[in-house]
Motif scaffolding. Structure first.
Motif: not given
Length: 419
Positions: A4, A7, A34-36, A47
């Protein structure tokens, strides 16, 4: 292992693992989302879409009306109150506002000023190696690679000698944790420390700017504050923001590229021997390959302003995309054998200074001159100069920062200086 990119743990992994993940993402049909981490548990989901292919990064860079730099290029974006207090850096501006500021800065970099800067670079590089041969240090960043860009920029700007040690400390404090995951205590403490360092540095430069308006000198600050481009010059906040950009971008990126360069030449002795066999022939290619291979700025963020299709994905207004230069510079569709370090690589269309467009790095030429001048001194005067061990990397998602690198060499006619 995490794949990720949002991440922070991803950036603590060995560089080889990161590069393998970038290669996997480049092989996909379209960019991945990608989720933040949200600013708070109640905040909206955040994201970004990851642009990892050379063609996609380059195209987005050249479409600033679609992929805007505002409100900020770093991840996370700068808070509104920070921008209001310190002013917007040129890298975070778009359109007419960016163009006006860049015109003022570009006109201040006169041919005479640039010629003088190049002469100064060679003098500073020689003096740094003189000091190195005399003191025989064993840590490369503090003794060598951080000194050259800092001294060159301070000389060019006209920063008085008595302010320079403090400015160096402020730069370290302001930039040491950009893009780096920290523990809770450090997260609570370090942002304030970094902002205080930035504020003090900008106040210092604003004071010098006021003095230069009254008594102009033959330096870049005088040119910037006394410029008259469409009736405008840099104000105090603009001058402070520009100086901060020079310090963090110009000093940090160049010192990291130089440090990675020594490590690369140590790990690839055949490339070092080739460079030494005809320095003037191979030096330009060596510098560009160091920058491609190490990619000093890992990524910049963009905000989509209108619906647009790129790389097999359609983006909506407000979407966030991140341009991963570190991945684009290892794209096998552009660079044969992309993980190899090859100073004869030609062509070498790396994106180490950006992907083109209005935000292409203003200091690209000076950075190349600095690296070439310093490596000429380092490779021809000490004996057996080499890195010892691996670079101590900061684990940042923003820049390829080296905290320290041990090194060793011999002084001609004397014994070795071992780390």
């Amino acid at each position: 292992m995490t794949g990720n990119l949002a991440d922070p743990a991803f950036w603590q992994q060995p560089p080889a693992d990161q590069l393998r993940e970038f290669a996997r993402l480049r092989a996909l049909d379209a960019p991945v989302y990608f989720r933040e981490r949200a600013a708070s548990w109640r905040g909206p989901e955040r994201g970004h879409w990851a642009l990892v292919r050379h063609a996609d990064v380059q195209e987005a860079s050249r479409l600033p009306k679609v992929f805007a730099s505002a409100p900020g290029v770093t991840t996370p974006e700068p808070a509104r109150w920070v921008r209001a207090l310190f002013g917007d850096s040129m890298v975070n501006l778009d359109g007419a506002e960016h163009a006006q500021l860049r015109r003022i800065v570009s006109r201040a970099f006169t041919p005479r000023l640039l010629a003088e800067a190049e002469r100064d670079i060679h003098k500073v590089a020689a003096r740094i190696v003189d000091d190195m041969l005399h003191a025989r240090p064993d840590e490369f960043v503090s003794a060598v690679s951080s000194r050259l860009p800092l001294e060159v920029i301070c000389n060019m700007m006209g920063i008085p000698e008595e302010f320079r040690r403090e400015i160096a400390d402020r730069v370290d404090h302001a930039s040491e944790n950009i893009g780096v995951e920290r523990g809770l205590t450090a997260r609570l403490r370090m942002p304030g420390r970094g902002l205080r360092a930035l504020a003090r540095m900008q106040r210092m430069v604003a004071g010098i700017g006021r003095e230069r308006r009254r008594r102009p000198a033959d330096d870049l600050i005088s040119a910037l504050v006394c410029a008259n481009v469409d009736g405008q010059a840099l104000g105090a906040r603009q001058l402070g923001a520009f100086f901060s950009l020079l310090m963090v971008a110009g000093v940090e990126t160049t010192r990291n590229a130089i440090t990675h360069g020594l490590s690369l030449l140590t790990d690839h002795p055949e490339q070092r021997e080739l460079l030494l066999s005809d320095f003037e022939r191979y030096a330009d290619g060596a510098v560009d390959e160091m920058i491609r291979h190490s990619t000093p700025i890992i990524q910049f963020r963009r905000t989509v302003t209108c619906e647009h299709t790129l790389g097999g994905r359609t983006y909506a207004p407000g979407d966030k995309v991140v341009l991963y230069y570190a991945s684009a510079n290892r794209d096998g569709d552009v660079f044969p054998d992309p993980d190899a370090f090859d100073i004869t690589r030609n062509p070498n269309p790396h994106l180490g200074f950006g992907g083109g467009g209005p935000h292409f790095c203003l200091g690209a030429h000076l950075a190349r001159v600095e690296m070439k001048a310093l490596f000429r001194e380092l490779l021809t005067r000490p004996v057996g100069l080499r890195a010892v061990g691996l670079p101590d990397l900061a684990g940042s998602n923003f820049d390829n920062r080296v905290r320290s690198l041990r090194f060793a060499f011999s002084v001609p006619g004397e014994g070795p200086a071992e780390a």
